[in-house]
Design a protein around this motif. Structure first.
Motif, PDB file in Angstrom:
ATOM      1  N   ARG A  95      -4.511  64.618 -54.659  1.00 46.36           N
ATOM      2  CA  ARG A  95      -3.285  63.932 -54.259  1.00 46.36           C
ATOM      3  C   ARG A  95      -3.501  62.420 -54.176  1.00 46.36           C
ATOM      4  N   ILE A  96      -4.666  62.009 -53.675  1.00 50.79           N
ATOM      5  CA  ILE A  96      -4.968  60.580 -53.589  1.00 50.79           C
ATOM      6  C   ILE A  96      -5.004  59.955 -54.982  1.00 50.79           C
ATOM      7  N   PHE A  97      -5.649  60.652 -55.923  1.00 49.04           N
ATOM      8  CA  PHE A  97      -5.711  60.140 -57.293  1.00 49.04           C
ATOM      9  C   PHE A  97      -4.333  60.141 -57.943  1.00 49.04           C
ATOM     10  N   GLN A  98      -3.588  61.230 -57.812  1.00 51.93           N
ATOM     11  CA  GLN A  98      -2.289  61.337 -58.475  1.00 51.93           C
ATOM     12  C   GLN A  98      -1.257  60.374 -57.901  1.00 51.93           C
ATOM     13  N   ASN A  99      -1.324  60.131 -56.583  1.00 51.16           N
ATOM     14  CA  ASN A  99      -0.325  59.274 -55.939  1.00 51.16           C
ATOM     15  C   ASN A  99      -0.648  57.786 -56.014  1.00 51.16           C
ATOM     16  N   LYS A 120      -6.989  43.240 -57.814  1.00 54.79           N
ATOM     17  CA  LYS A 120      -5.522  43.261 -57.821  1.00 54.79           C
ATOM     18  C   LYS A 120      -4.976  44.550 -57.218  1.00 54.79           C
ATOM     19  N   HIS A 121      -5.544  45.683 -57.639  1.00 53.26           N
ATOM     20  CA  HIS A 121      -5.023  46.961 -57.154  1.00 53.26           C
ATOM     21  C   HIS A 121      -5.428  47.239 -55.708  1.00 53.26           C
ATOM     22  N   VAL A 122      -6.620  46.811 -55.316  1.00 49.54           N
ATOM     23  CA  VAL A 122      -7.025  46.972 -53.914  1.00 49.54           C
ATOM     24  C   VAL A 122      -6.103  46.150 -53.019  1.00 49.54           C
ATOM     25  N   ASN A 123      -5.756  44.932 -53.462  1.00 44.40           N
ATOM     26  CA  ASN A 123      -4.822  44.096 -52.692  1.00 44.40           C
ATOM     27  C   ASN A 123      -3.464  44.779 -52.554  1.00 44.40           C
ATOM     28  N   GLN A 124      -3.006  45.412 -53.636  1.00 45.97           N
ATOM     29  CA  GLN A 124      -1.722  46.121 -53.597  1.00 45.97           C
ATOM     30  C   GLN A 124      -1.772  47.300 -52.643  1.00 45.97           C
ATOM     31  N   TRP A 125      -2.877  48.056 -52.704  1.00 52.16           N
ATOM     32  CA  TRP A 125      -3.025  49.210 -51.800  1.00 52.16           C
ATOM     33  C   TRP A 125      -3.037  48.765 -50.343  1.00 52.16           C
ATOM     34  N   SER A 133      -9.016  51.332 -47.944  1.00 53.35           N
ATOM     35  CA  SER A 133     -10.445  51.268 -48.269  1.00 53.35           C
ATOM     36  C   SER A 133     -10.948  52.632 -48.739  1.00 53.35           C
ATOM     37  N   MET A 134     -10.379  53.719 -48.174  1.00 53.18           N
ATOM     38  CA  MET A 134     -10.750  55.070 -48.607  1.00 53.18           C
ATOM     39  C   MET A 134     -10.293  55.295 -50.049  1.00 53.18           C
ATOM     40  N   VAL A 135      -9.087  54.830 -50.393  1.00 52.72           N
ATOM     41  CA  VAL A 135      -8.576  54.964 -51.756  1.00 52.72           C
ATOM     42  C   VAL A 135      -9.469  54.201 -52.721  1.00 52.72           C
ATOM     43  N   LYS A 136      -9.888  53.015 -52.317  1.00 55.79           N
ATOM     44  CA  LYS A 136     -10.798  52.210 -53.152  1.00 55.79           C
ATOM     45  C   LYS A 136     -12.114  52.933 -53.386  1.00 55.79           C
ATOM     46  N   ASN A 137     -12.645  53.572 -52.352  1.00 55.77           N
ATOM     47  CA  ASN A 137     -13.917  54.296 -52.482  1.00 55.77           C
ATOM     48  C   ASN A 137     -13.794  55.481 -53.431  1.00 55.77           C
ATOM     49  N   TYR A 138     -12.657  56.186 -53.371  1.00 53.89           N
ATOM     50  CA  TYR A 138     -12.434  57.292 -54.300  1.00 53.89           C
ATOM     51  C   TYR A 138     -12.334  56.778 -55.732  1.00 53.89           C
TER      52      TYR A 138
END
Length: 390
Positions: A95-99, A120-125, A133-138
């Protein structure tokens, strides 16, 4: 020339194929460079990939540009990852990857992803997700997989500077942040209204949550064989979890079993619920006298969805106009009140099944912060009493 293809086993005992291949000489060190590719389902697939790489090395085109997209490498990574985690964890990861991750990175060629793109994408998240930060680690796991398998050689996520989220203070809402737990007085009030509810199952579930500190998945994973009515003990060994194929019984969150004491009133309520459960299922000619009988099953005597408590609790709170709390908040309440009652950190950690004492300490810090409010009153009362005696 013989192509050396090796076999290996996944955790589910399926066979996969891999190979090790020379890809040239490092211009800086003069040492030979090799890479390993794995995850092939057939020997033929592995051999074809080997020969393709070998031809690229001979032509001098290997490593110039990796044509794989991030999404394609994600599929390879996922195939191995899914054999290393529980179904519930796999579902959350997907779900984290798909969303969040694949919509951002999926179509990029993985060799062209640089630090600026990642930043750029980490800033957006960070602007829309609390746990960015968890999304970035994945997202970085797929990059690390690509490095490990020789698709790329650098990790652009290492260049990312994590954004600092600045707290916004409102002069209207200062110190009014929602706290997901009840005080002693609020819990007593909640329990008094709970006793008025005609649904014994609902009564028993919430009473057990409040007096045991169990997770809701653990409560719905209980079997009657886990409850010892003579010693007033409950053995917590499993939990209801959600996978791609629906609900299933898995291990507790930390993978360990624990046995806790429970109060007499909760045990008496459990006995009443057992009688009602027997009557209900006897009418349906369903045998509930087996060792595997769930304490709280659904109406078909199968696993009960733990999210059912959301509706139950919402109705109860609205009916009696009580302060909002979530099901997990009752667990937090139990933990907080244990500390207020004088329980040690180790006792609370074991009872709640915290794998890391850090989690217990965070709640302890919150409770001790609350008690600081009364410190000056104690000091003032002490001085005033001394003055009165003189």
């Amino acid at each position: 020339m013989t192509v050396k293809i090796k076999t290996y086993k996944l955790q589910n005992n399926e066979t996969r194929y891999k190979f090790h291949i020379y890809i040239g000489t490092d211009p800086l060190t003069g040492k030979e460079k090799t890479t390993t590719r794995s995850g092939f389902k057939t020997k033929k697939d592995a051999k074809d990939a080997y020969l393709t790489l070998q031809q690229e090395v001979r032509n001098g085109t290997y490593g110039t540009v990796a044509k794989d997209t991030y999404g394609e490498v994600y599929d390879l990574w996922l195939e191995q990852y899914e054999n290393t985690v529980e179904d519930s964890t796999l579902l959350k990861t997907k779900r984290i990857f798909q969303n969040h991750i694949l919509p951002a990175f999926g179509s990029y060629r993985i060799a062209n992803i640089d630090g600026a793109i990642c930043q750029k994408h980490v800033n957006q998240w960070s602007k829309k997700l609390k746990r960015f930060s968890m999304v970035k680690n994945y997202a970085a796991l797929v990059i690390k997989y690509a490095i490990k398998h020789g698709i790329i050689d650098k990790n652009p996520f290492e260049l990312v500077e994590m954004p600092v989220i600045k707290s916004k203070i409102s002069i209207d809402d200062d110190d009014e942040e929602f706290e997901n737990f009840y005080s002693r007085e609020q819990l007593v009030q909640f329990l008094s209204y709970l006793q008025e509810d005609e649904n014994i199952k609902k009564q028993t579930v919430f009473r057990l949550l409040a007096f045991s500190g169990m997770r809701k998945g653990e409560v719905f994973g209980l079997r009657w064989s886990d409850i010892d009515f003579e010693t007033f003990e409950i053995r917590i060994t499993k939990a209801v979890k959600r996978g791609e194929d629906g609900l299933y019984l898995g291990t507790t969150k930390n993978g360990k079993s624990r046995t806790i004491k429970i109060d007499q009133e909760t045990m008496e309520l459990l006995k009443l619920w057992r009688i009602e459960q027997d009557v209900f299922f006897s009418a349906k000619k369903i045998n509930t006298k087996t060792k595997k009988q769930l304490v709280f099953s659904n109406t078909f005597n199968a696993l009960q969805d733990p999210n059912k408590t959301v509706l139950w609790l919402s109705d109860l709170l609205k009916q009696h106009q009580l302060e909002h709390i979530t099901t997990h908040g009752l667990r937090h309440t139990h933990c907080s009140l244990l500390f207020e009652a004088g329980a040690s950190i180790k006792e609370v950690q074991y009872r709640l099944g915290h794998s890391d004492v850090k989690t217990t300490l965070e709640i302890y810090a919150h409770v001790t912060q609350k008690t600081k409010a009364g410190t000056i009153d104690k000091f003032t009362d002490f001085l005033n009493n001394e003055s009165d005696e003189n």
